[in-house]
Design a protein around this motif. Sequence first.
Motif, PDB file in Angstrom:
ATOM      1  N   GLN A  37      36.836  36.389  49.335  1.00  0.00           N
ATOM      2  CA  GLN A  37      37.378  35.191  48.884  1.00  0.00           C
ATOM      3  C   GLN A  37      37.842  35.266  47.430  1.00  0.00           C
ATOM      4  N   PRO A  38      39.164  34.708  46.981  1.00  0.00           N
ATOM      5  CA  PRO A  38      39.738  34.805  45.586  1.00  0.00           C
ATOM      6  C   PRO A  38      38.752  33.824  44.958  1.00  0.00           C
ATOM      7  N   ILE A  39      37.636  33.749  44.536  1.00  0.00           N
ATOM      8  CA  ILE A  39      37.027  32.916  43.969  1.00  0.00           C
ATOM      9  C   ILE A  39      37.200  32.848  42.398  1.00  0.00           C
ATOM     10  N   VAL A  40      37.354  34.037  41.752  1.00  0.00           N
ATOM     11  CA  VAL A  40      37.782  33.966  40.360  1.00  0.00           C
ATOM     12  C   VAL A  40      39.139  33.296  40.037  1.00  0.00           C
ATOM     13  N   GLY A  41      40.089  33.413  41.004  1.00  0.00           N
ATOM     14  CA  GLY A  41      41.529  32.750  40.891  1.00  0.00           C
ATOM     15  C   GLY A  41      41.206  31.315  41.010  1.00  0.00           C
ATOM     16  N   GLU A  42      40.439  31.008  42.029  1.00  0.00           N
ATOM     17  CA  GLU A  42      40.371  29.436  42.159  1.00  0.00           C
ATOM     18  C   GLU A  42      39.661  28.739  41.008  1.00  0.00           C
ATOM     19  N   LEU A  43      38.417  29.571  40.324  1.00  0.00           N
ATOM     20  CA  LEU A  43      37.879  28.970  39.284  1.00  0.00           C
ATOM     21  C   LEU A  43      38.761  29.057  37.831  1.00  0.00           C
ATOM     22  N   THR A  44      39.631  29.898  37.879  1.00  0.00           N
ATOM     23  CA  THR A  44      40.678  29.872  36.578  1.00  0.00           C
ATOM     24  C   THR A  44      41.579  28.768  36.514  1.00  0.00           C
ATOM     25  N   LEU A  45      41.947  28.454  37.790  1.00  0.00           N
ATOM     26  CA  LEU A  45      43.066  27.263  38.007  1.00  0.00           C
ATOM     27  C   LEU A  45      42.195  25.852  38.049  1.00  0.00           C
ATOM     28  N   LYS A  46      41.051  25.933  38.454  1.00  0.00           N
ATOM     29  CA  LYS A  46      40.289  24.552  38.402  1.00  0.00           C
ATOM     30  C   LYS A  46      39.896  24.300  37.002  1.00  0.00           C
ATOM     31  N   TYR A  47      39.441  25.137  36.202  1.00  0.00           N
ATOM     32  CA  TYR A  47      38.889  24.928  34.822  1.00  0.00           C
ATOM     33  C   TYR A  47      39.856  25.328  33.792  1.00  0.00           C
ATOM     34  N   ALA A  48      41.046  25.695  34.040  1.00  0.00           N
ATOM     35  CA  ALA A  48      41.990  26.144  33.064  1.00  0.00           C
ATOM     36  C   ALA A  48      41.219  27.168  31.971  1.00  0.00           C
ATOM     37  N   LEU A  49      40.356  28.060  32.272  1.00  0.00           N
ATOM     38  CA  LEU A  49      39.686  28.681  31.421  1.00  0.00           C
ATOM     39  C   LEU A  49      39.937  30.260  31.722  1.00  0.00           C
ATOM     40  N   PRO A  50      40.273  31.125  30.763  1.00  0.00           N
ATOM     41  CA  PRO A  50      40.289  32.625  31.114  1.00  0.00           C
ATOM     42  C   PRO A  50      38.923  33.128  31.391  1.00  0.00           C
ATOM     43  N   PHE A  51      38.883  33.542  32.798  1.00  0.00           N
ATOM     44  CA  PHE A  51      37.559  34.308  33.150  1.00  0.00           C
ATOM     45  C   PHE A  51      37.922  35.917  33.193  1.00  0.00           C
ATOM     46  N   ASN A  52      37.263  36.491  32.123  1.00  0.00           N
ATOM     47  CA  ASN A  52      37.428  37.861  31.931  1.00  0.00           C
ATOM     48  C   ASN A  52      36.599  38.742  32.781  1.00  0.00           C
ATOM     49  N   ILE A  53      37.233  39.486  33.615  1.00  0.00           N
ATOM     50  CA  ILE A  53      36.303  40.519  34.180  1.00  0.00           C
ATOM     51  C   ILE A  53      35.887  41.645  33.509  1.00  0.00           C
ATOM     52  N   LEU A  54      34.608  41.955  33.449  1.00  0.00           N
ATOM     53  CA  LEU A  54      34.084  42.872  32.694  1.00  0.00           C
ATOM     54  C   LEU A  54      33.846  44.250  33.533  1.00  0.00           C
ATOM     55  N   HIS A  55      33.430  44.081  34.634  1.00  0.00           N
ATOM     56  CA  HIS A  55      32.846  44.967  35.443  1.00  0.00           C
ATOM     57  C   HIS A  55      32.807  44.675  36.775  1.00  0.00           C
ATOM     58  N   GLY A  56      32.880  45.467  37.719  1.00  0.00           N
ATOM     59  CA  GLY A  56      32.714  45.327  39.379  1.00  0.00           C
ATOM     60  C   GLY A  56      32.414  46.460  40.270  1.00  0.00           C
ATOM     61  N   LYS A  57      32.050  46.391  41.180  1.00  0.00           N
ATOM     62  CA  LYS A  57      31.306  47.307  41.936  1.00  0.00           C
ATOM     63  C   LYS A  57      31.219  46.801  43.246  1.00  0.00           C
ATOM     64  N   MET A  58      31.684  47.430  44.516  1.00  0.00           N
ATOM     65  CA  MET A  58      31.442  47.137  45.862  1.00  0.00           C
ATOM     66  C   MET A  58      30.681  48.213  46.575  1.00  0.00           C
ATOM     67  N   THR A  59      29.736  47.834  47.511  1.00  0.00           N
ATOM     68  CA  THR A  59      28.904  48.638  48.066  1.00  0.00           C
ATOM     69  C   THR A  59      28.929  48.372  49.861  1.00  0.00           C
ATOM     70  N   GLN A  60      28.958  49.390  50.683  1.00  0.00           N
ATOM     71  CA  GLN A  60      28.754  49.237  52.163  1.00  0.00           C
ATOM     72  C   GLN A  60      27.329  49.377  52.513  1.00  0.00           C
ATOM     73  N   THR A  61      26.917  48.756  53.046  1.00  0.00           N
ATOM     74  CA  THR A  61      25.671  48.870  54.166  1.00  0.00           C
ATOM     75  C   THR A  61      25.864  49.089  55.565  1.00  0.00           C
TER      76      THR A  61
END
Length: 341
Positions: free
Chosen positions: A278-302
């Motif tokens: 889901q494009p959650i970060v994009g939706e929040l950026t549009l809704k609140y007109a705030l810059p959401f800065n991505i610091l770090h991320g990781k995906m893990t498969q189980t």
Amino acid sequence: MIVLRNVSKIFNARSGPVTAVDNVNLQVEQGQIYGIIGYSGAGKSTLIRLLNGLEKPTSGSVVVAGQDIAQASGEALRQARLKISMVFQHFNLLWSRTVSENIAFSLQIAGAPKAAIQRRVQELIELVGLNGKEQAYPSQLSGGQKQRVGIARALANSPDVLLCDEATSALDPQTTDAILDLLLDINRQLKLTIVLITHEMHVVRKICHRVAVMEAGRIVEEGEVLSVFTHPQQPITRQFVKQTTEYSSADTPFNADLVDAAAGAVLKLTFVGQSTRQPIVGELTLKYALPFNILHGKMTQTANGTFGELWLQVPASGSQLENILADLHAHAISTEVVKNV
């Protein structure tokens, strides 16, 4: 398929009684790949020996495929063990026998006809990917090939349960993944119940459906692998999960303490399953007109699905931050405020 009720095992040592397994309750469903993880001395190897009758519990019951292994003896125990096979860390192959002869050994002991043995050996060689190695001796094989022979030998008598005691600990990472893929394939093809003892969370993450975490002879945490990875409850579980969620030594690990808190709140988001798409970060950026800065991320498969972790920084506080957290919660995303403004 496997049910342990109030199982304890106490050894009498010179220094006094030693409790290796302490009041363990456990249930493994048919066709599951079940991981038991713990550090050395946690009691996991003793537990697996209780499952195949090599050790008798001091108290409690060990039921495998309807048979109480703890109470069985003589011919009843021998018959029960035929349906419970074992794969070992150091292969335990017969060095004077070829690949085919190693696989055939248990069938010969069981008195199977020669023609049936030959058919079964060839089936298993194909199953574990050892075509062309039938007449090779263990000294001529790589570590991964030796373990494939060990797995084929364990499957010779068509067991109901396969016990793997640190089956990949002696292998390099690439070979470990190949053996885990093989076990996963065997589980899918044969619907075989597999109990896997390990101290490596990567092994659990890759193929197990459920996991039990052992410490000092007790099971301190148990559940579906995805749930344990995303919401570890015990310190030892969090330590194991950290093994597979950190970046490799070649990468720079994320440290929230180095982030300037004056630039906004630091949030740690945990995504599970469909929420990872889901494009959650994009939706929040549009809704609140705030810059959401991505610091770090990781995906893990189980084996149960995917989960991801994402660290964000956003210049929000008070009720605005509470609203953002509520929106994330509505999307079934677990959120932790690591640093606040």
